[in-house]
Design a protein around this motif. Structure first.
Motif, mmCIF file in Angstrom:
data_model
loop_
_atom_site.group_PDB
_atom_site.id
_atom_site.type_symbol
_atom_site.label_atom_id
_atom_site.label_comp_id
_atom_site.label_asym_id
_atom_site.label_seq_id
_atom_site.Cartn_x
_atom_site.Cartn_y
_atom_site.Cartn_z
ATOM 1 N N LYS A 173 0.815 -1.220 0.000
ATOM 2 C CA LYS A 173 0.000 0.000 0.000
ATOM 3 C C LYS A 173 0.852 1.275 0.000
ATOM 4 C CE LYS A 173 -4.156 -1.964 2.085
ATOM 5 N NZ LYS A 173 -5.023 -2.021 3.282
ATOM 6 N N ASP A 174 2.072 1.170 0.548
ATOM 7 C CA ASP A 174 2.963 2.339 0.581
ATOM 8 C C ASP A 174 3.381 2.782 -0.811
ATOM 9 O OD1 ASP A 174 3.145 2.653 3.428
ATOM 10 O OD2 ASP A 174 4.359 0.839 3.467
ATOM 11 N N PHE A 175 3.224 1.908 -1.811
ATOM 12 C CA PHE A 175 3.635 2.235 -3.177
ATOM 13 C C PHE A 175 2.478 2.740 -4.041
ATOM 14 C CE2 PHE A 175 6.873 -0.964 -1.866
ATOM 15 C CZ PHE A 175 7.967 -0.102 -1.894
ATOM 16 N N ILE A 176 1.284 2.849 -3.455
ATOM 17 C CA ILE A 176 0.137 3.398 -4.189
ATOM 18 C C ILE A 176 0.121 4.908 -3.994
ATOM 19 C CG2 ILE A 176 -2.384 3.438 -4.389
ATOM 20 C CD1 ILE A 176 -2.389 0.532 -3.353
ATOM 21 N N PRO A 177 0.277 5.686 -5.076
ATOM 22 C CA PRO A 177 0.351 7.155 -4.923
ATOM 23 C C PRO A 177 -1.010 7.758 -4.579
ATOM 24 C CG PRO A 177 0.349 6.574 -7.237
ATOM 25 C CD PRO A 177 0.377 5.268 -6.483
ATOM 26 N N LYS A 178 -0.976 8.864 -3.828
ATOM 27 C CA LYS A 178 -2.235 9.537 -3.464
ATOM 28 C C LYS A 178 -2.669 10.482 -4.592
ATOM 29 C CE LYS A 178 -1.582 9.066 1.513
ATOM 30 N NZ LYS A 178 -0.503 8.054 1.403
ATOM 31 N N ARG A 179 -1.792 11.385 -4.992
ATOM 32 C CA ARG A 179 -2.093 12.269 -6.124
ATOM 33 C C ARG A 179 -0.770 12.840 -6.632
ATOM 34 N NH1 ARG A 179 -3.782 14.976 -1.614
ATOM 35 N NH2 ARG A 179 -2.646 16.897 -1.118
ATOM 36 N N TYR A 180 -0.814 13.370 -7.846
ATOM 37 C CA TYR A 180 0.391 13.943 -8.444
ATOM 38 C C TYR A 180 0.282 15.461 -8.481
ATOM 39 C CZ TYR A 180 1.332 9.136 -9.891
ATOM 40 O OH TYR A 180 1.570 7.787 -9.891
ATOM 41 N N SER A 181 1.403 16.134 -8.232
ATOM 42 C CA SER A 181 1.410 17.600 -8.173
ATOM 43 C C SER A 181 1.673 18.237 -9.532
ATOM 44 C CB SER A 181 2.464 18.080 -7.173
ATOM 45 O OG SER A 181 3.755 17.605 -7.546
ATOM 46 N N GLU A 182 2.207 17.460 -10.484
ATOM 47 C CA GLU A 182 2.554 18.000 -11.795
ATOM 48 C C GLU A 182 1.837 17.200 -12.891
ATOM 49 O OE1 GLU A 182 4.480 20.654 -12.234
ATOM 50 O OE2 GLU A 182 4.841 20.867 -10.076
ATOM 51 N N SER A 183 1.879 17.732 -14.126
ATOM 52 C CA SER A 183 1.360 16.986 -15.277
ATOM 53 C C SER A 183 2.403 17.042 -16.388
ATOM 54 C CB SER A 183 0.028 17.568 -15.755
ATOM 55 O OG SER A 183 0.218 18.907 -16.165
ATOM 56 N N MET A 184 2.398 16.036 -17.244
ATOM 57 C CA MET A 184 3.354 15.956 -18.355
ATOM 58 C C MET A 184 2.593 15.584 -19.621
ATOM 59 S SD MET A 184 6.506 16.570 -17.377
ATOM 60 C CE MET A 184 7.380 15.883 -18.762
ATOM 61 N N GLU A 185 2.781 16.326 -20.686
ATOM 62 C CA GLU A 185 2.110 16.028 -21.957
ATOM 63 C C GLU A 185 2.882 14.990 -22.770
ATOM 64 O OE1 GLU A 185 -0.926 16.973 -23.063
ATOM 65 O OE2 GLU A 185 -1.107 17.744 -21.018
ATOM 66 N N HIS A 186 4.185 15.152 -22.809
ATOM 67 C CA HIS A 186 5.011 14.211 -23.578
ATOM 68 C C HIS A 186 6.459 14.321 -23.088
ATOM 69 C CE1 HIS A 186 6.690 17.566 -25.897
ATOM 70 N NE2 HIS A 186 5.451 18.053 -25.905
ATOM 71 N N GLY A 187 7.264 13.351 -23.475
ATOM 72 C CA GLY A 187 8.671 13.383 -23.073
ATOM 73 C C GLY A 187 9.331 12.048 -23.327
ATOM 74 N N SER A 188 10.534 11.909 -22.789
ATOM 75 C CA SER A 188 11.314 10.696 -23.003
ATOM 76 C C SER A 188 12.257 10.503 -21.816
ATOM 77 C CB SER A 188 12.115 10.835 -24.303
ATOM 78 O OG SER A 188 12.839 9.658 -24.568
ATOM 79 N N VAL A 189 12.434 9.255 -21.372
ATOM 80 C CA VAL A 189 13.380 8.935 -20.294
ATOM 81 C C VAL A 189 14.153 7.682 -20.702
ATOM 82 C CG1 VAL A 189 12.114 9.989 -18.382
ATOM 83 C CG2 VAL A 189 11.551 7.668 -19.064
ATOM 84 N N SER A 190 15.404 7.596 -20.248
ATOM 85 C CA SER A 190 16.256 6.459 -20.616
ATOM 86 C C SER A 190 17.043 5.967 -19.409
ATOM 87 C CB SER A 190 17.252 6.848 -21.712
ATOM 88 O OG SER A 190 16.590 7.217 -22.893
ATOM 89 N N TRP A 191 17.132 4.645 -19.296
ATOM 90 C CA TRP A 191 17.930 3.996 -18.248
ATOM 91 C C TRP A 191 18.688 2.815 -18.843
ATOM 92 C CZ3 TRP A 191 18.652 4.715 -12.925
ATOM 93 C CH2 TRP A 191 17.901 5.740 -12.345
ATOM 94 N N GLU A 192 19.810 2.490 -18.218
ATOM 95 C CA GLU A 192 20.442 1.194 -18.498
ATOM 96 C C GLU A 192 20.539 0.431 -17.192
ATOM 97 O OE1 GLU A 192 25.200 1.534 -18.408
ATOM 98 O OE2 GLU A 192 24.331 2.202 -20.296
ATOM 99 N N ALA A 193 20.190 -0.844 -17.246
ATOM 100 C CA ALA A 193 20.166 -1.676 -16.046
ATOM 101 C C ALA A 193 20.926 -2.971 -16.320
ATOM 102 C CB ALA A 193 18.731 -1.979 -15.628
ATOM 103 N N PRO A 194 21.619 -3.489 -15.305
ATOM 104 C CA PRO A 194 22.451 -4.670 -15.500
ATOM 105 C C PRO A 194 21.716 -5.975 -15.246
ATOM 106 C CG PRO A 194 22.813 -3.794 -13.321
ATOM 107 C CD PRO A 194 21.782 -2.910 -13.963
#
Length: 360
Positions: free
Chosen positions: A4-25
């Motif tokens: 339950k600790d990982f269920i968000p209550k609400r978000y303060s910002e909004s995003m229309e579009h974008g991109s994110v990148s990660w590398e994981a081993p």
């Protein structure tokens, strides 16, 4: 922490579009996880080395959409659209949507590639699912900029676990524990944690040379193998053994006891495969060349007294583990005596790494 600790209550910002990148081993377990309960909860704790070079690089492009009734995504692997990857990703999204409820609000393009050959016989689910979970978390961080780094990493591991159990061990480095263990503070069934106790210099930059014995698809998938533990006659003894071996590793890691490390790690690898061979139905994932390599390693260790050992995942390939100071001699042995047992002479040199990395 609870789910339950990982269920968000609400978000303060909004995003229309974008991109994110990660590398994981990827990672290699020293104490093996084999057998799971509901919701990807491990039947026993495990500890793994995080690898440095065998990684998945993932970019998540997102744009807001009007119809929010279902998930909308395309996946590209090494530049090619992959329809056959979609069912696994959809299952993952279905499992995590209650924890990241914005998933249906966006159209996604997932672009992924591995630093190791996809058909090499190295499981990429750990690195792949952890990279994707981190991308999803980066989008959530944009929606909730106040999120703390510690929570970000825990939740990323929590989400990755719901895609592939071992993926939760690919967020942090260099040693990661997953599964509740009485003698490991902070350990949890819900996510992996960086090993919290002392680690001797002997285990810093430990080497892992992966011998690719069989690059084909496994006859029995890991998911099927895990499920066969439910009515396994030796399951409870195995789970107890894993708890005991993780406890035994605590002084080993602290004191740098390579002899005891070898004994525990090889015993864990052979126990993993013995559980497969005694399942109903039973199966064998080792190949004749796997056994040839193991015997060669034992002979070499006895002859030279060098602290080189093996471990195995749920497959035929052999991970040769050894300290960095012995790298030259062990690699010479691998090239002279072990490469002949690898498919097309293929092997990958890797070492212990620091975990996942956000890309600019």
């Amino acid at each position: 922490m609870t789910e339950k600790d990982f269920i968000p209550k609400r978000y303060s910002e909004s995003m229309e579009h974008g991109s994110v990148s990660w590398e994981a081993p990827s990672n290699i377990a020293l104490v093996k996880y084999w057998g799971k309960k509901e919701h990807q909860i491990p039947a026993n704790p495990s500890v793994s080395f995080t690898l440095k070079n065998c990684r998945t690089i993932t970019r998540l492009d997102f744009s807001k959409k009007e119809n929010q009734s279902d998930f909308d995504f395309e996946i590209y692997f090494e530049g090619n659209k992959k329809e056959d990857f979609k069912p696994k990703i959809k299952t993952f999204f279905e499992r995590i949507v209650q924890y990241v409820p914005f998933l249906k609000e966006y159209k996604f393009e997932i672009h992924s590639e591995n630093t190791f050959p996809h058909s090499s016989g190295i499981a990429s689910s750990a690195s792949g699912m952890s990279a994707l979970a981190l991308c999803v978390m980066s989008l959530e961080k944009k929606l909730n900029p106040e999120m703390r780094e510690g929570f970000f990493r825990k939740k990323a591991s929590f989400l990755a676990r719901l895609g592939s159990g071992s993926a939760c061990r690919s967020i942090e480095g260099d040693l990661v524990v997953w599964g509740k263990h009485q003698e490991t503070r902070g350990s949890s069934d819900l996510f992996g944690i960086k090993y919290p106790d002392e680690v001797h210099e002997n285990f810093k930059n430990y080497q892992d040379t992966i011998l690719l014995v069989d690059k084909g698809t496994k006859e029995v998938s890991s998911s099927v193998g895990h499920n066969l533990m439910h009515n396994h006659p030796f399951a409870e003894a195995r789970f107890a053994q894993a708890h005991e071996n993780l406890a035994k590793l605590k002084p080993v890691f602290a004191e740098g006891d390579l002899e005891k490390f070898i004994e525990i790690v090889e015993n864990e690898a052979l126990t993993l495969h013995s559980m497969m061979m005694s399942s109903r139905p039973y199966f064998i994932l080792m190949k004749p060349n796997t056994l040839e390599i193991i015997n060669k390693i034992w002979s070499f260790r006895k002859r030279t007294e060098l602290p080189v050992c093996f471990t195995l995942d749920a497959g035929a390939n052999v991970h040769v583990l050894y300290p960095e100071k012995d790298k030259v001699k062990v690699l010479e042995f691998i090239k002279n005596e072990l490469v002949a047992y690898c498919e097309n002479g293929h092997y990958i040199c890797d070492s212990v790494g620091d975990g996942a990395l956000k890309l600019k």
